[in-house]
Scaffold this active site. Structure first.
Site, short mmCIF file in Angstrom:
data_model
loop_
_atom_site.label_atom_id
_atom_site.label_comp_id
_atom_site.label_asym_id
_atom_site.label_seq_id
_atom_site.Cartn_x
_atom_site.Cartn_y
_atom_site.Cartn_z
N SER A 80 10.01 126.59 -45.93
CA SER A 80 11.36 127.13 -45.76
C SER A 80 12.35 126.44 -46.71
O SER A 80 12.14 126.44 -47.92
CB SER A 80 11.78 127.00 -44.29
OG SER A 80 12.95 127.72 -44.02
N ASP B 62 9.81 138.51 -41.98
CA ASP B 62 10.57 137.28 -41.74
C ASP B 62 12.03 137.66 -41.48
O ASP B 62 12.71 138.16 -42.38
CB ASP B 62 10.47 136.38 -42.98
CG ASP B 62 11.12 135.02 -42.77
OD1 ASP B 62 12.02 134.90 -41.91
OD2 ASP B 62 10.74 134.07 -43.49
N HIS C 99 8.92 133.93 -39.59
CA HIS C 99 9.37 132.77 -40.34
C HIS C 99 8.59 131.54 -39.87
O HIS C 99 8.79 131.04 -38.76
CB HIS C 99 10.87 132.53 -40.15
CG HIS C 99 11.42 131.49 -41.07
ND1 HIS C 99 11.70 131.75 -42.39
CD2 HIS C 99 11.74 130.19 -40.87
CE1 HIS C 99 12.17 130.66 -42.97
NE2 HIS C 99 12.19 129.69 -42.06
#
Length: 426
Positions: free
Chosen positions: A213, A336, A367
């Site tokens: 991320s 996501d 995610h």
């Protein structure tokens, strides 16, 4: 003698039960339709969409990394919903999380900050026989004690990797700030300090760069900022990064967590002499409901950016990605909920133009979810954990068999890809 009301009841009586049954069936059908749509149950499992250029390395990788071409199969009942995958990751992290034992290291920074990372030694020999260290950058506000990081570290240790995990500045609940700043979206200082320590402490080790991320943005920016940063790096893998902060989606839960982190350190941020955060900034923070508002009131000021636009432009890796020449695997999920679909044009275009880049886009995964499982219960290891290690293993074997002049310590990626053959064993 029957009344008019009795007559009407006798007239409509037989139809009423049938009408109510019809309404019940319609209600059940509506609920089932909503469930099917929300859980995306009609969607079928499929292999990732993979964008790449035809090179000896890419041909080798597709032979030795079957997960890049096989179906990713999420849990049947809920795994095809990106929202549920993301929510489960956010709430639980992982299932049956191991607790690897490591040593915490502290690194003083030039501005008075204290960076920290956790070091975990390999628990087996690597299949190449080499010393290899994964230098890992977690997601927003995360650290080595998060469940998804623990799971990945434990799996990597068992595959023969030493792991170094950055603890984002201000993320650890029991570690006070020693300067008036926290981690930001693209500040690479703490990550660079950790990598520098690993290079000095283990002069023979080969590095594998991994970012999750927000951590994916940081590691790509780090590699592209300075050519020297790519020395001794075998490859880089990022999962679920957004590439550009200018087009992020903003999530209330993430904003709330970020707000709590900042407020936990408000005495340090306000009390230190060099702080540029004031009471008015904290007042705006209390009212913030999005990451953008938090970035405007607090985060951009840590490094003196004059505007939110300048902060996002300077902190995003999109301006540095084209300078990364080591093998680069960029992984995202189509469902996501935190990454806008338009952002996926960035890695797709990059993979179409650069021979060292592979972009893998799964249909499901949310995610940082990527849970696998048959029907209801997910497995402890995720598709994400396994694909990173599988790709990294393949690259390390490729690297092992390269001529000495073309290895990581002195690499021109484009030249390597064009001049090497396919006589490598995995």
């Amino acid at each position: 003698m029957t009344t008019l009301e009795d007559a009407e009841m006798n007239t409509f009586g037989p139809e009423l039960p049938a009408m109510f049954d019809g309404m019940k069936l319609a209600a059940v059908a509506t609920v089932l339709y909503i469930i099917v749509r929300c859980l995306n149950l009609k969607s079928t499992a499929s292999p990732p969409e993979v964008v790449y250029q035809e090179t000896p390395l890419s041909r080798y990788l597709f032979k030795t990394c079957p997960m890049l071409t096989k179906e990713y199969i999420p849990p049947l009942l809920w795994g095809k919903s990106g929202h549920l995958q993301t929510a489960l990751y956010g709430k639980m992290g992982r299932i049956n999380t191991p607790k690897p034992c490591g040593v915490r290291k502290f690194l003083p920074m030039q501005d008075g900050a204290t960076a920290s990372f956790d070091l975990f030694e390999a628990r087996a020999d690597h299949s190449t026989g080499d010393d290899i260290t994964m230098v890992i950058c977690p997601g927003i506000g995360n650290h080595s004690e998060k469940n998804y990081i623990r799971t990945f570290v434990d799996y990597s240790q068992r595959q023969g990797y030493r792991c170094a995990v950055l603890n984002h500045l201000g993320a650890l609940p029991d570690m006070e700030l020693t300067s008036p700043r926290m981690f930001t979206y693209g500040c690479t200082w703490e990550y660079a300090a950790m990598v520098g320590y690993i290079k000095r402490a283990f002069p023979e080790t080969l590095l594998v760069v991994v970012g999750f991320s927000l951590g994916g943005n940081i590691v790509c920016k780090f590699l592209g900022e300075n050519r020297f940063n790519q020395d001794r790096v075998a490859c880089c893998v990022t999962v679920c990064q957004g590439y550009s902060a200018l087009r992020r989606l903003y999530n209330f839960v993430l904003a709330d967590n970020m707000k709590k982190l900042i407020l936990n350190h408000r005495s340090s941020l306000l009390g230190l002499n060099s702080s540029n955060i004031g009471d008015a900034d904290l007042g705006r923070l209390y009212a913030a409901t999005s990451l953008m508002q938090i970035d405007e009131s607090i985060m951009r000021k840590f490094h003196g950016y004059s505007s939110l636009k300048e902060y996002y432009e300077k902190e995003s890796c999109v301006h540095h990605l084209h300078k990364v020449t080591v093998p680069l695997l960029l992984v995202n999920s189509s469902d996501d909920p935190l990454i806008h679909q338009s952002l996926l044009d960035i890695p797709r275009t990059l993979a179409e133009k650069m021979p060292n880049v592979i972009f893998a886009l799964t249909q499901h995964g949310g995610h940082l979810g990527f849970f696998e499982g048959a029907v209801l219960f997910p497995q402890p290891l995720t598709w994400m954990d396994k694909v990173i290690v599988e790709y990294t293993n393949a690259i390390c074997h490729w690297e092992k068999n390269l001529p000495a002049c073309q290895r990581s310590s002195n690499r021109d990626s484009n030249a390597c890809l064009q001049s090497t053959g396919e006589t490598f064993s995995g």
